[in-house]
Design an enzyme around this catalytic site. Structure first.
Site, mmCIF file in Angstrom:
data_model
loop_
_atom_site.group_PDB
_atom_site.id
_atom_site.type_symbol
_atom_site.label_atom_id
_atom_site.label_comp_id
_atom_site.label_asym_id
_atom_site.label_seq_id
_atom_site.Cartn_x
_atom_site.Cartn_y
_atom_site.Cartn_z
ATOM 1 N N ARG A 16 0.943 -1.509 0.034
ATOM 2 C CA ARG A 16 -0.131 0.121 0.165
ATOM 3 C C ARG A 16 1.109 1.276 0.298
ATOM 4 O O ARG A 16 0.370 2.388 -0.296
ATOM 5 C CB ARG A 16 -1.322 0.022 1.803
ATOM 6 C CG ARG A 16 -2.184 -0.704 1.267
ATOM 7 C CD ARG A 16 -2.796 -1.156 2.151
ATOM 8 N NE ARG A 16 -2.715 -1.991 2.819
ATOM 9 C CZ ARG A 16 -2.992 -1.947 4.490
ATOM 10 N NH1 ARG A 16 -3.886 -1.429 5.145
ATOM 11 N NH2 ARG A 16 -2.287 -2.547 4.684
ATOM 12 N N GLN A 76 12.911 -14.182 4.802
ATOM 13 C CA GLN A 76 11.983 -14.752 4.684
ATOM 14 C C GLN A 76 11.886 -15.572 3.260
ATOM 15 O O GLN A 76 11.494 -13.911 3.020
ATOM 16 C CB GLN A 76 10.557 -14.835 5.489
ATOM 17 C CG GLN A 76 9.774 -15.486 5.299
ATOM 18 C CD GLN A 76 8.271 -14.565 5.852
ATOM 19 O OE1 GLN A 76 7.986 -13.454 5.745
ATOM 20 N NE2 GLN A 76 7.284 -14.721 6.387
ATOM 21 N N ASP A 106 7.061 -1.045 11.176
ATOM 22 C CA ASP A 106 6.386 0.222 10.799
ATOM 23 C C ASP A 106 5.262 0.841 11.751
ATOM 24 O O ASP A 106 4.247 0.893 11.250
ATOM 25 C CB ASP A 106 5.251 -0.219 9.649
ATOM 26 C CG ASP A 106 4.414 -1.021 10.039
ATOM 27 O OD1 ASP A 106 4.221 -2.178 11.124
ATOM 28 O OD2 ASP A 106 3.493 -2.170 8.869
ATOM 29 N N GLY A 143 -6.577 -7.218 13.842
ATOM 30 C CA GLY A 143 -7.435 -8.314 14.758
ATOM 31 C C GLY A 143 -8.073 -7.975 15.559
ATOM 32 O O GLY A 143 -7.397 -6.597 15.949
ATOM 33 N N ASN A 173 -5.386 -6.270 18.068
ATOM 34 C CA ASN A 173 -4.289 -6.936 18.702
ATOM 35 C C ASN A 173 -3.185 -5.375 17.418
ATOM 36 O O ASN A 173 -3.340 -5.419 16.391
ATOM 37 C CB ASN A 173 -4.331 -8.056 17.980
ATOM 38 C CG ASN A 173 -2.964 -8.813 16.945
ATOM 39 O OD1 ASN A 173 -2.158 -8.560 18.895
ATOM 40 N ND2 ASN A 173 -3.077 -9.617 17.303
ATOM 41 N N TYR A 369 31.684 33.656 -3.487
ATOM 42 C CA TYR A 369 31.944 32.766 -3.156
ATOM 43 C C TYR A 369 33.414 32.051 -2.366
ATOM 44 O O TYR A 369 34.417 32.402 -3.469
ATOM 45 C CB TYR A 369 31.652 31.513 -4.252
ATOM 46 C CG TYR A 369 32.293 29.955 -4.735
ATOM 47 C CD1 TYR A 369 31.596 29.686 -3.602
ATOM 48 C CD2 TYR A 369 33.166 30.089 -5.232
ATOM 49 C CE1 TYR A 369 31.984 27.987 -3.772
ATOM 50 C CE2 TYR A 369 33.804 28.418 -5.533
ATOM 51 C CZ TYR A 369 33.005 27.171 -4.461
ATOM 52 O OH TYR A 369 33.384 26.036 -4.197
ATOM 53 N N ASN A 389 38.672 28.576 -8.301
ATOM 54 C CA ASN A 389 39.120 27.249 -6.890
ATOM 55 C C ASN A 389 39.815 26.265 -8.007
ATOM 56 O O ASN A 389 40.629 24.896 -7.288
ATOM 57 C CB ASN A 389 38.535 26.927 -5.817
ATOM 58 C CG ASN A 389 37.434 25.855 -6.238
ATOM 59 O OD1 ASN A 389 36.510 26.747 -6.862
ATOM 60 N ND2 ASN A 389 36.802 25.416 -5.675
ATOM 61 N N SER A 408 36.656 44.195 -2.987
ATOM 62 C CA SER A 408 35.169 44.289 -3.977
ATOM 63 C C SER A 408 35.177 43.652 -5.290
ATOM 64 O O SER A 408 36.087 44.225 -5.936
ATOM 65 C CB SER A 408 33.570 44.858 -4.145
ATOM 66 O OG SER A 408 33.798 45.733 -2.937
#
Ligand code: UD1
Ligand code: CA
Length: 462
Positions: A16, A76, A106, A143, A173, A369, A389, A408
């Site tokens: 799902r 499994q 979950d 359940g 449950n 930068y 760089n 600047s």
């Protein structure tokens, strides 16, 4: 007798979720879902943890490779039901005798304190099985717990196997159980798949124990929310929100101000000092540490970083970096990994910094930068400065010593060193080292042409 092993069921497909990613690996508040039951088991001191995996088992193992020594995987191959899943762990438990705690992958809201109560109840009553139940308003899909007139549990019936009259039962449950290992594995041997889904139900093991006359107890959770499982993306969103709220509440209890809890996203394993204020739309990921008296956000993203005391970060992104005390960053700046920022540094608007260290008191105000650079103390970097760089092959270093003033709009072509106390002129393309206390100037000299504008006007066609 009282040793505990935990079996975590994680082999289900999670259909799902509509996903190619196994459910166990979906991210919940910064961590894969499966890490929640594992952490829970570990927090209770459970040493033997067996995770039952199925499809994409290798992917799960890879994601959790750092826990290689702490978890055992049982495989499994076909998902034939919860009882079959638990049975796959038996091979790793032949020498074990004690309590088996069954957890699901979950249910990340489940609290360790609840599981502790479940284990204590199991031990106290010397039960063969103790299971967690909850009374919920919308029990569809779960359940249901069947009880007799004496209120004793007599069985668990899955939604699809319910008969009229059982459908209105609101006690469900949760799917979390303590079993006595021997009795569990003996019961599993006789579980069949005589039910609507033709699956081997773990709930049938409970039924078998009841039929044998063994003691089966239940423990009901107080907070309904705690047992919310994740089956769909909507569940994922719902559960994530609650986890974020829980984390925020923890920090508030410890003296952190969170202005808008519903719009603040703090992962688990984050430390925040007292009197720090977190403003909305701020994300802080696991492993981050923030000191006292900071102001973080709004609109900030702190990723696995360290922030000192009294620092302000506003509308900025900080990735895997270290920031000192009384630093000011933002708005709209980005510190990329491996940046180290000293005390009282100011990083202003639109600044990108990568793998760069900046010592105390330096200022990088605007549109800059800096990559692969080392910046000394009390340096001033002018607006629009760029470290060049990368030459297309290598990343080269830029070294700017203490007290330097970069004018600047400079291009600092690396590798290059700007010596202590020196200056560079605005608009320079600095390609050579500047010795200490010099002025580096690297731009074409300006020429003014007298009467040029007048001449142009004359030439213009009418
Ligand atoms: C199960 C319980 C139900 C309970 C509900 C709570 C059974 C028969 N039913 O139902 O009573 O109310 O949980 O959420 O146990 N899994 C495997 N291998 C499998 C089948 C499942 O590893 O072959 C894992 C899943 O990944 C999941 C967990 O077991 O983590 C539960 O499986 P799921 O199919 O969701 O059980 P439910 O039908 O919800
Ligand atoms: Ca389920």
């Amino acid at each position: 007798m009282d040793s505990i092993a935990s079996i975590i069921l994680a082999a289900g497909q999670g259909t799902r979720m509509k996903s190619s990613i196994p459910k166990a690996l979906h991210t919940v508040v910064g961590r894969p879902m499966l890490s929640y039951p594992i952490e829970l088991a570990k927090s209770l001191g459970i040493e033997k943890i067996i995770v039952v995996v199925g499809r994409q088992a290798d992917r799960i193992k890879k994601e959790f490779c750092s826990l290689e020594d702490e978890i055992i995987y049982a495989y499994q191959e076909k998902q034939l039901g919860t009882a079959h899943a638990v049975q796959q762990a038996e091979n790793y438990l032949h020498a074990f005798s004690g309590i088996i705690l069954v957890l699901y992958t979950d249910v990340p809201l489940l609290r360790a304190t609840t599981i502790k109560r479940l284990i204590d109840c199991h031990k106290k009553c010397k039960s063969s099985c103790t299971l967690l139940t909850a009374n919920i308003e919308q029990p569809e899909g779960y359940g249901r717990i069947i009880r007799n007139k004496q209120d004793k549990i007599t069985g668990i019936v899955e939604q699809r196997d319910l008969v009229e009259g059982q459908k209105k039962i609101k006690e469900i449950n949760v799917g979390i159980y303590c079993f006595n290992s021997r009795e569990l594995f003996d019961a599993l041997k006789i579980v069949d798949k005589d039910n609507y889904q033709s699956e081997y139900y773990l709930t049938d093991a409970v039924k078998i124990l009841l039929e044998k006359g063994c003691t089966v107890k239940t423990l009901t959770v107080q907070e309904e929310k705690e047992i919310s499982g994740i089956n769909t993306r909507m569940d994922l969103s719902y559960v994530s929100r609650i986890l974020y709220q829980r984390n925020a509440d923890e920090h508030m209890k410890n003296g952190v101000t969170i202005i808008d809890r519903d719009n603040t996203y703090i992962d688990s394993q984050v430390k925040i000092g007292q009197d720090t204020i977190i403003s909305p739309y701020t994300f802080i990921t696991s492993g981050s540490k923030i000191g006292k008296f900071c102001n973080i956000g709004p609109y900030s993203h702190i990723i696995n970083s360290y922030v000192g005391e009294g620092t302000r970060i506003y509308s900025s992104v900080i990735e895997k970096s270290r920031i000192g005390n009384h630093v000011n960053i933002g708005p709209y700046s980005h510190l990329r990994p491996d940046s180290i920022i000293g005390d009282k540094v100011r990083i202003g608007n639109y600044v990108e910094i990568k793998k760069t260290s900046i010592e105390a008191g330096s200022k990088i105000g605007h549109l800059t930068y800096l990559g692969d650079a080392k910046i000394g103390k009390n340096v001033n970097i002018g607006a629009g400065t760029i470290t060049c760089n990368y030459d297309g092959k290598n990343k080269n270093p830029t070294i700017i010593e203490d007290g330097v003033f970069i004018g600047s709009n400079n291009s600092l072509v690396a590798p290059v060193t700007i010596g202590k106390g020196s200056y560079t002129a605005a608009g320079s393309a600095i390609t050579q080292n500047v010795p200490a206390a010099n002025l580096g100037i690297a731009r074409a000299r300006q020429k003014n042409i007298e009467g040029w504008a007048k001449k142009r006007k004359k030439q213009k066609p009418k």
